[in-house]
Write an enzyme that holds these catalytic residues in place. Structure first.
Site, PDB file in Angstrom:
ATOM      1  CG  PHE A  25      -1.961   0.990   1.269  1.00 14.12           C
ATOM      2  CD1 PHE A  25      -3.156   0.760   0.612  1.00 14.12           C
ATOM      3  CD2 PHE A  25      -1.782   2.192   1.932  1.00 14.12           C
ATOM      4  CE1 PHE A  25      -4.171   1.707   0.632  1.00 14.12           C
ATOM      5  CE2 PHE A  25      -2.792   3.143   1.941  1.00 14.12           C
ATOM      6  CZ  PHE A  25      -3.988   2.898   1.289  1.00 14.12           C
TER       7      PHE A  25
ATOM      8  CE1 TYR B  37      -9.094   2.697   6.630  1.00 16.68           C
ATOM      9  CE2 TYR B  37      -8.306   4.043   8.444  1.00 16.68           C
ATOM     10  CZ  TYR B  37      -8.129   3.519   7.185  1.00 16.68           C
ATOM     11  OH  TYR B  37      -6.991   3.807   6.487  1.00 16.68           O
ATOM     12  CE  LYS B  38      -7.726  -0.281   4.998  1.00 18.73           C
ATOM     13  NZ  LYS B  38      -6.300  -0.278   4.685  1.00 18.73           N
TER      14      LYS B  38
ATOM     15  NE  ARG C 227      -9.457  -3.426  -2.240  1.00 19.23           N
ATOM     16  CZ  ARG C 227      -8.917  -2.666  -1.274  1.00 19.23           C
ATOM     17  NH1 ARG C 227      -7.704  -2.932  -0.830  1.00 19.23           N
ATOM     18  NH2 ARG C 227      -9.581  -1.641  -0.788  1.00 19.23           N
TER      19      ARG C 227
ATOM     20  CG  ASP D  42       0.077  -2.282   7.378  1.00 14.70           C
ATOM     21  OD1 ASP D  42      -1.056  -2.668   7.713  1.00 14.70           O
ATOM     22  OD2 ASP D  42       0.297  -1.172   6.861  1.00 14.70           O
TER      23      ASP D  42
HETATM   24  C1  LIG Z   1      -5.621   0.896   4.643  1.00 15.68           C
HETATM   25  C2  LIG Z   1      -4.155   0.788   4.740  1.00 15.68           C
HETATM   26  C3  LIG Z   1      -3.400   1.815   5.281  1.00 15.68           C
HETATM   27  C4  LIG Z   1      -4.066   3.087   5.723  1.00 15.68           C
HETATM   28  O1  LIG Z   1      -3.207   3.975   6.321  1.00 15.68           O
HETATM   29  P1  LIG Z   1      -3.827   5.298   6.976  1.00 15.68           P
HETATM   30  O2  LIG Z   1      -2.700   5.902   7.679  1.00 15.68           O
HETATM   31  O3  LIG Z   1      -4.965   4.868   7.824  1.00 15.68           O
HETATM   32  O4  LIG Z   1      -4.352   6.127   5.862  1.00 15.68           O
HETATM   33  C5  LIG Z   1      -2.036   1.631   5.406  1.00 15.68           C
HETATM   34  N1  LIG Z   1      -1.452   0.481   4.998  1.00 15.68           N
HETATM   35  C6  LIG Z   1      -2.145  -0.539   4.469  1.00 15.68           C
HETATM   36  C7  LIG Z   1      -1.467  -1.797   4.055  1.00 15.68           C
HETATM   37  C8  LIG Z   1      -3.521  -0.400   4.301  1.00 15.68           C
HETATM   38  O5  LIG Z   1      -4.221  -1.393   3.755  1.00 15.68           O
END
Ligand SMILES: *Cc1c(COP(=O)(O)O)cnc(C)c1O
Length: 413
Positions: free
Chosen positions: A128, A225-226, A372, A200
Site C-alpha cells: 500500500f 476502520y477496515k 477488489r 502491517d
Molecule cells: C488501509 C491501509 C493503510 C491506511 O493507512 P492510513 O494511515 O490509515 O491512511 C495503510 N497500509 C495498508 C497496508 C492499508 O491497507
C-alpha cells in the site's frame, strides 16, 4: 441449473457456519451486498448509541470530568488491549493511536535507533503506497536506506543482508491481491540475523488469527476502520512486544507519551508502558466508537472467523469458476495463502465495479485493473457471495459496464 446447485451449496455452507453468522450485530442497509469491509467496515449495532452517549452525556453533561469519570484517558490502552486479543498480542502491548501511517513512522525510527550500525530497511515496493512512502520518509530521518523486495523473496534477501538489516516492514496481506504472506517465516529470518520486524495488519486484523506473540513479532501497526469496523477515519493501533517497550525510543515525543503528562515537565521522559507510543491528545470520540464497534467480536474466536472467511472466499471462487469462467483471478486459490478478499482482473475493472455498485453489490477498484472484493467474515453469508457472483456474470455478460456513466471517476475509488 448451475445456479440451483450453487444455491443449494450456499445454503448448506451457511448452515455449516451458522455459529459465526453475526449479521445481527451489524446495521446493514437492505438489498445491499457489501464487499468493501476491507476498506470501510460496516456499522456495528450499538456504535451510534455509544457515540451519542459519549457526546451528550460524557461530553455534554459531565464535561471535562469525563477524562476521569468515563476514563477517556485510559481508552487508548484499554481499546488497544481489546484489539490485542484479536491479533494474538497479550495485554499491555497494543495502543490505539494516530493513523497507521503515523504509527509506522514511529516504528521505523525507533527500530533504527534500536539497531545502531545497521543501515537497511527492507519493505515491499508493491505494498500500500503509504507504507512505502512512510518507509522512505522515516528512513531519511533515521539514516536508513530502503530496499524494496517482495515478501516472497524476503527470507532469502534477509539472510544475504545479515547484520546490515535493521528492520523488515511488511504487510501480512497484500492489499491488492489478497495474498497472505508468510509472517512466521519472514519474522524468523529477520530474527536469525538480529533484525526487527514490523507487520502491517490493516488487511488481517479482525479477519483472521495473526498470532503476534506466538510468532514473536516485534512490532505491528494496523487501522481501525477496515475489518475492525471502527468507522471512517477510526484511530489506528500499534503493537510493541513487551521486551521492546523499555527501548522503544519513538521520535514523536508528545506530552501524551510522557511518564507523567500532568507533571507538565519541560523535560521529556517516556512512559514505561505502551503509552510511550502516544503522541498528542487522542480523538476520544473515534476511540470510543472503535471500542463500541469491537463488541461485535465479543465471544467470537478468531479461528472460527478465519474458517468462515476461507469458506466465503473459497465459495466465491467456486461461483466465479462456474458463472464467469475465464475471468482472471488475481488472488491465491490456496487457502493457506489467501487473506479475506478475492481480486479479479479485468481491462474495464473500474467500470465493472461501478456497474456492480449500481446493483448494490459494493466492492472497489484498485489500479491498474483490479476488481477488489472483500469478504468481511462477520456479516456476510454464502448466499451473499452467490448473489455477488450472479450480478458479476450479468454485468459482464450484457456488457452493462460499458455504459458511459460507469466510467466517471470519483475522488475516492
Ligand atoms: C488501509 C491501509 C493503510 C491506511 O493507512 P492510513 O494511515 O490509515 O491512511 C495503510 N497500509 C495498508 C497496508 C492499508 O491497507
Amino acid at each position: 441449473m448451475v445456479d440451483a446447485a450453487l444455491a443449494a451449496r450456499a445454503r448448506s455452507l451457511d448452515e455449516e457456519h451458522h455459529d459465526t453468522d453475526l449479521r445481527g450485530r451489524f446495521r446493514l442497509p437492505a438489498g445491499t451486498t457489501y464487499l468493501d469491509g476491507n476498506s470501510l467496515g460496516a456499522l456495528p449495532v450499538g456504535v451510534a448509541e455509544a457515540v451519542a452517549d459519549a457526546v451528550t452525556r460524557q461530553w455534554g453533561n459531565d464535561l471535562i470530568a469525563s477524562w476521569n469519570t468515563a476514563d477517556w484517558w485510559g481508552a487508548s490502552a484499554r481499546v488497544g488491549d481489546r484489539i490485542g486479543a484479536l491479533v494474538g498480542s497479550a495485554p499491555g502491548q497494543v495502543l490505539v493511536a494516530d493513523s497507521t501511517s503515523v504509527n509506522l513512522f514511529k516504528v521505523v525510527v525507533a527500530a533504527a535507533r534500536m539497531r545502531p550500525g545497521r543501515d537497511i530497511l527492507l519493505t515491499d515496493g508493491d505494498s500500500f503506497p503509504t507504507d512505502v512512502h512512510i518507509a522512505e520518509g522515516a528512513a531519511r530521518v533515521a539514516g536508513l536506506v530502503v530496499e524494496r523486495v517482495s515478501p516472497a523473496d524476503a527470507p532469502a534477501r534477509i539472510a544475504e543482508l545479515g547484520d546490515r538489516l535493521a528492520l523488515a516492514a511488511y504487510s501480512s496481506v497484500d492489499y491488492r491481491t489478497g495474498e497472505l504472506w508468510d509472517l512466521p517465516a519472514i519474522t524468523r529470518a529477520a530474527h536469525d540475523v538480529g533484525a526487527l520486524v514490523c507487520w502491517d495488519l490493516c488487511h488481517s486484523a479482525g479477519a483472521m488469527e495473526v498470532g503476534l506473540d506466538d510468532h514473536d513479532a516485534d512490532f505491528a501497526v494496523g487501522c481501525g476502520y477496515k475489518y475492525l469496523n471502527g468507522g471512517p477515519g477510526a484511530p489506528a493501533f500499534i503493537h510493541v512486544a513487551a521486551q521492546h517497550i523499555s527501548s522503544f525510543d519513538q521520535p514523536l515525543t508528545g506530552w501524551n507519551g510522557h511518564a507523567e503528562p500532568f507533571a507538565m515537565s519541560p523535560d521529556y521522559a517516556p512512559a514505561p508502558t505502551i503509552e510511550r507510543a502516544r503522541v498528542g491528545t487522542p480523538p476520544v470520540l473515534g476511540v470510543l466508537a472503535l471500542e463500541a464497534a469491537l463488541k461485535a467480536f465479543d465471544g467470537v474466536g478468531m479461528a472460527g472467523v478465519r474458517r468462515r472467511s476461507l469458506a466465503l472466499t473459497g465459495f466465491f471462487l467456486e461461483c466465479v469458476d462456474a458463472l464467469v469462467p475465464g475471468i482472471v483471478v488475481a488472488s491465491p486459490r490456496d487457502d493457506a495463502r489467501r487473506g479475506s478478499q478475492v481480486s479479479l482482473r479485468h481491462p474495464h475493472a473500474y467500470a465493472v465495479v461501478q456497474a456492480l455498485i449500481a446493483r448494490r453489490v459494493i466492492g472497489d477498484f484498485r489500479e491498474p485493473d483490479i476488481i477488489r472484493l472483500g469478504f468481511a467474515p462477520l456479516y456476510l453469508t454464502h448466499a451473499d457471495v452467490l448473489r455477488a457472483a450472479e450480478h458479476l456474470r450479468e454485468v459482464l455478460g450484457t456488457r452493462e459496464f460499458a455504459r458511459p456513466e460507469f466510467s466517471v471517476r470519483g475522488a475516492v475509488t
